[in-house]
Design a protein around this motif. Structure first.
Motif, PDB file in Angstrom:
ATOM      1  N   SER A 147       0.818  -1.203   0.000  1.00 39.42           N
ATOM      2  CA  SER A 147       0.000   0.000   0.000  1.00 39.42           C
ATOM      3  C   SER A 147       0.857   1.260   0.000  1.00 39.42           C
ATOM      4  O   SER A 147       1.770   1.407   0.821  1.00 39.42           O
ATOM      5  N   PRO A 148       0.582   2.228  -0.895  1.00 39.69           N
ATOM      6  CA  PRO A 148       1.370   3.464  -0.961  1.00 39.69           C
ATOM      7  C   PRO A 148       1.091   4.410   0.196  1.00 39.69           C
ATOM      8  O   PRO A 148       1.843   5.355   0.412  1.00 39.69           O
ATOM      9  N   VAL A 206      -1.402   1.591  -9.357  1.00 36.36           N
ATOM     10  CA  VAL A 206      -2.575   0.717  -9.459  1.00 36.36           C
ATOM     11  C   VAL A 206      -2.434  -0.474  -8.522  1.00 36.36           C
ATOM     12  O   VAL A 206      -3.377  -0.851  -7.815  1.00 36.36           O
ATOM     13  N   LEU A 207      -1.240  -1.082  -8.492  1.00 39.16           N
ATOM     14  CA  LEU A 207      -0.981  -2.213  -7.610  1.00 39.16           C
ATOM     15  C   LEU A 207      -1.152  -1.810  -6.152  1.00 39.16           C
ATOM     16  O   LEU A 207      -1.764  -2.530  -5.357  1.00 39.16           O
ATOM     17  N   GLY A 208      -0.616  -0.650  -5.800  1.00 40.02           N
ATOM     18  CA  GLY A 208      -0.749  -0.163  -4.432  1.00 40.02           C
ATOM     19  C   GLY A 208      -2.186   0.122  -4.058  1.00 40.02           C
ATOM     20  O   GLY A 208      -2.610  -0.145  -2.928  1.00 40.02           O
ATOM     21  N   LEU A 209      -2.951   0.662  -5.008  1.00 38.70           N
ATOM     22  CA  LEU A 209      -4.358   0.945  -4.754  1.00 38.70           C
ATOM     23  C   LEU A 209      -5.140  -0.340  -4.507  1.00 38.70           C
ATOM     24  O   LEU A 209      -5.967  -0.416  -3.589  1.00 38.70           O
ATOM     25  N   ALA A 211      -3.896  -3.132  -3.344  1.00 34.13           N
ATOM     26  CA  ALA A 211      -3.474  -3.639  -2.036  1.00 34.13           C
ATOM     27  C   ALA A 211      -4.169  -2.894  -0.909  1.00 34.13           C
ATOM     28  O   ALA A 211      -4.570  -3.498   0.100  1.00 34.13           O
ATOM     29  N   THR A 212      -4.331  -1.585  -1.059  1.00 33.57           N
ATOM     30  CA  THR A 212      -5.012  -0.789  -0.037  1.00 33.57           C
ATOM     31  C   THR A 212      -6.468  -1.222   0.105  1.00 33.57           C
ATOM     32  O   THR A 212      -6.977  -1.381   1.228  1.00 33.57           O
ATOM     33  N   ILE A 213      -7.148  -1.420  -1.021  1.00 32.64           N
ATOM     34  CA  ILE A 213      -8.547  -1.848  -0.997  1.00 32.64           C
ATOM     35  C   ILE A 213      -8.679  -3.222  -0.342  1.00 32.64           C
ATOM     36  O   ILE A 213      -9.574  -3.456   0.476  1.00 32.64           O
ATOM     37  N   LEU A 214      -7.772  -4.149  -0.700  1.00 35.98           N
ATOM     38  CA  LEU A 214      -7.803  -5.481  -0.100  1.00 35.98           C
ATOM     39  C   LEU A 214      -7.555  -5.414   1.403  1.00 35.98           C
ATOM     40  O   LEU A 214      -8.213  -6.129   2.183  1.00 35.98           O
ATOM     41  N   SER A 215      -6.609  -4.564   1.813  1.00 33.12           N
ATOM     42  CA  SER A 215      -6.319  -4.417   3.240  1.00 33.12           C
ATOM     43  C   SER A 215      -7.550  -3.937   3.993  1.00 33.12           C
ATOM     44  O   SER A 215      -7.903  -4.475   5.055  1.00 33.12           O
TER      45      SER A 215
END
Length: 238
Positions: A147-148, A206-209, A211-215
């Motif tokens: 996550s960024p 996009v990858l970080g976004l 990951a944030t949503i999944l978290s």
């Protein structure tokens, strides 16, 4: 209200100042690095032991929250190229995360855990996410690292204060940090001097976004189960 704030700050103990330093330190370090590039960059690049210096200083300075991982990743690419740069940068940053965990653990007592215990639901969520010892904790560490919005140094302090299992911490950190470090290091391999404004392409965001949503989704799911357990006194099941 003032008394509550004062009590809360007092309850944080060493955790508050250490977390604040870990969040602000890399930003200050980035400014110093950029301002002093003319002094040290050419000397480092031409030094016969540049790799050893890079590894040692990268590990110590990043682990102590004095420079950002972004700088280490870019430097790895600039100094060692498209293929070796990402490998050296990821190894250095992974070791720095473990060094940071061990270092800050020595200065952190159980303030954070004591605060969590005062909030049964929060403590239960923490236990399920980061103290379950296994795939769930490993997955959560990976997502946090991807996550960024979670700074590297601040995350080290939070996970150290939460006493996350060291093995899951280091493996989760290595896996979660890999995409960011590798892509930024590859971007650095195209540069001739350190420019901290440079970075990876949009795919990293996009990858970080994701990951944030999944978290957030996982935390939300565990929160609902924790609340249900507190109401019904039933065990939480996966």
């Amino acid at each position: 209200m003032f008394k509550k704030i004062t009590t809360f700050i007092k309850d944080l103990g060493n955790f508050g100042p250490i977390l604040a330093f870990s969040v602000m330190g890399p930003g200050v370090g980035a400014i110093v690095l950029s301002a002093s590039t003319d002094v040290w960059f050419d000397a480092l690049r031409s030094h016969p032991m540049s790799l050893l210096i890079f590894l040692i200083l990268g590990l110590i300075l990043t682990g102590c929250s004095l420079i950002p991982t972004h700088a280490v990743s870019l430097l790895g690419g600039i100094l060692f190229g498209h293929y070796l740069g990402p490998m050296y940068a990821l190894g250095t940053i992974t070791l720095a995360s473990m060094f940071s965990y061990i270092l800050f653990s020595r200065f952190l007592d159980d303030e954070l855990l004591a605060l969590l215990k005062k909030k049964p639901r929060a403590h239960m969520i923490y236990t399920e996410l980061l103290k379950s010892h296994g795939l769930r904790t490993l997955s959560m560490v990976i997502l946090i690292r991807l996550s960024p919005i979670m700074p590297f140094a601040g995350t080290n302090v939070l996970l150290a204060a939460g006493k996350v299992n060291k093995l899951e911490f280091v493996f989760g950190s290595a896996i979660g940090l890999a995409p960011r470090v590798i892509l930024v290091s590859i971007a650095g391999s195209k540069l001739s001097s350190l420019d901290l404004s440079q970075g990876a392409d949009r795919s990293l965001f996009v990858l970080g976004l994701i990951a944030t949503i999944l978290s957030l989704a996982i935390i939300g799911s565990v929160s609902r189960k924790a609340l249900r357990k507190m109401v019904t006194h039933e065990p939480i099941q996966d």
